[in-house]
Structures are given as structure tokens and as C-alpha cells.
Design a protein around this motif. Structure first.
Motif, PDB file in Angstrom:
ATOM      1  N   LEU A  12       0.831  -1.211   0.000  1.00  0.00           N
ATOM      2  CA  LEU A  12       0.000   0.000   0.000  1.00  0.00           C
ATOM      3  C   LEU A  12       0.859   1.252   0.000  1.00  0.00           C
ATOM      4  O   LEU A  12       0.590   2.198  -0.731  1.00  0.00           O
ATOM      5  N   LYS A  13       1.891   1.257   0.821  1.00  0.00           N
ATOM      6  CA  LYS A  13       2.719   2.455   0.929  1.00  0.00           C
ATOM      7  C   LYS A  13       3.518   2.721  -0.328  1.00  0.00           C
ATOM      8  O   LYS A  13       3.551   3.851  -0.820  1.00  0.00           O
ATOM      9  N   TYR A  14       4.178   1.712  -0.854  1.00  0.00           N
ATOM     10  CA  TYR A  14       5.133   1.963  -1.924  1.00  0.00           C
ATOM     11  C   TYR A  14       4.610   1.614  -3.316  1.00  0.00           C
ATOM     12  O   TYR A  14       4.821   2.372  -4.252  1.00  0.00           O
ATOM     13  N   THR A  15       3.925   0.497  -3.465  1.00  0.00           N
ATOM     14  CA  THR A  15       3.446   0.104  -4.787  1.00  0.00           C
ATOM     15  C   THR A  15       2.249   0.938  -5.207  1.00  0.00           C
ATOM     16  O   THR A  15       2.175   1.430  -6.326  1.00  0.00           O
ATOM     17  N   VAL A  19       2.144   6.971   0.217  1.00  0.00           N
ATOM     18  CA  VAL A  19       3.073   7.755   1.038  1.00  0.00           C
ATOM     19  C   VAL A  19       2.811   9.243   0.858  1.00  0.00           C
ATOM     20  O   VAL A  19       2.809  10.013   1.820  1.00  0.00           O
ATOM     21  N   HIS A  20       2.561   9.656  -0.379  1.00  0.00           N
ATOM     22  CA  HIS A  20       2.382  11.070  -0.689  1.00  0.00           C
ATOM     23  C   HIS A  20       0.921  11.355  -1.054  1.00  0.00           C
ATOM     24  O   HIS A  20       0.322  10.607  -1.822  1.00  0.00           O
ATOM     25  N   SER A  28     -10.145  15.665   1.146  1.00  0.00           N
ATOM     26  CA  SER A  28      -9.487  15.224  -0.085  1.00  0.00           C
ATOM     27  C   SER A  28      -8.415  14.170   0.200  1.00  0.00           C
ATOM     28  O   SER A  28      -8.235  13.239  -0.590  1.00  0.00           O
ATOM     29  N   VAL A  29      -7.718  14.279   1.316  1.00  0.00           N
ATOM     30  CA  VAL A  29      -6.731  13.268   1.691  1.00  0.00           C
ATOM     31  C   VAL A  29      -7.444  11.956   2.011  1.00  0.00           C
ATOM     32  O   VAL A  29      -7.009  10.874   1.598  1.00  0.00           O
ATOM     33  N   GLU A  30      -8.579  12.052   2.703  1.00  0.00           N
ATOM     34  CA  GLU A  30      -9.352  10.857   3.025  1.00  0.00           C
ATOM     35  C   GLU A  30      -9.894  10.195   1.752  1.00  0.00           C
ATOM     36  O   GLU A  30      -9.863   8.975   1.612  1.00  0.00           O
ATOM     37  N   GLN A  31     -10.355  11.003   0.815  1.00  0.00           N
ATOM     38  CA  GLN A  31     -10.859  10.477  -0.447  1.00  0.00           C
ATOM     39  C   GLN A  31      -9.747   9.771  -1.231  1.00  0.00           C
ATOM     40  O   GLN A  31      -9.950   8.696  -1.796  1.00  0.00           O
ATOM     41  N   GLU A  32      -8.572  10.359  -1.238  1.00  0.00           N
ATOM     42  CA  GLU A  32      -7.446   9.751  -1.941  1.00  0.00           C
ATOM     43  C   GLU A  32      -7.022   8.440  -1.278  1.00  0.00           C
ATOM     44  O   GLU A  32      -6.695   7.460  -1.968  1.00  0.00           O
ATOM     45  N   ALA A  33      -7.051   8.397   0.040  1.00  0.00           N
ATOM     46  CA  ALA A  33      -6.698   7.162   0.752  1.00  0.00           C
ATOM     47  C   ALA A  33      -7.703   6.055   0.439  1.00  0.00           C
ATOM     48  O   ALA A  33      -7.319   4.910   0.180  1.00  0.00           O
TER      49      ALA A  33
END
Length: 90
Positions: A12-15, A19-20, A28-33
């Protein structure tokens, strides 16, 4: 016992690149996650259902496993409908 969870978080973090974030607001951060979690689940479901046969080499002792990073790259490019990105994933 936790190895599957730890590899999932690494993927999840790298592939999937969790991370960004590109948004500044909390929503918007929650939507992207959530979007990236859905993408991860979709890629994981696809890679689990792909079968690699041993027909090419009968001497092969073990089954091959699909590379998740390549599969995720192809899924992202497919969803973007970008043929150029699909060719760069391989």
C-alpha cells in the motif's frame, strides 16, 4: 502471523503510493486514501485469480507467482486508459 499484514501495508505504501498525498484538506486526503485502498483491493483480487501454467517448462518445480508491483502498474494504466503507461510497466 502478521507477515501478510505487514506485506500488505508495504504494498500500500510503496506500490500503490500511499506515502504522498496531493490534497490539502482533510476530506481530499481521506478520499485519496479510500481510492487507493479500493485500487489495492482490485489489484489484489485480480492477481489472486490469475493462473500461471507450467506448460512452458515441465521441469519447473514450483508455480510462478504474479509480480504485484507490475500488476498494480498495469491496473492503474488500464484505469487511466493509457496504452503508453501499460507498455512501460513491463
Amino acid at each position: 502471523m502478521r507477515w501478510g499484514e505487514e506485506t500488505s501495508f508495504r504494498e500500500l505504501k510503496y506500490t500503490i503510493d500511499l506515502v504522498h498525498f496531493h490534497g490539502r484538506k482533510r476530506e481530499s486526503v481521506e478520499q485519496e486514501a479510500w481510492a487507493r485502498l479500493i485500487l489495492y483491493n482490485c489489484c489484489e483480487a485480480i492477481t489472486r485469480h490469475i493462473a500461471v501454467s507450467k506448460q512452458g517448462s515441465p521441469k519447473r518445480k514450483y508455480d510462478q507467482k504474479i509480480n504485484f508491483a507490475t500488476a498494480a502498474c498495469i491496473c492503474k494504466a488500464f484505469l487511466k486508459r493509457s496504452d503508453d503507461e501499460i507498455n512501460t510497466c513491463r
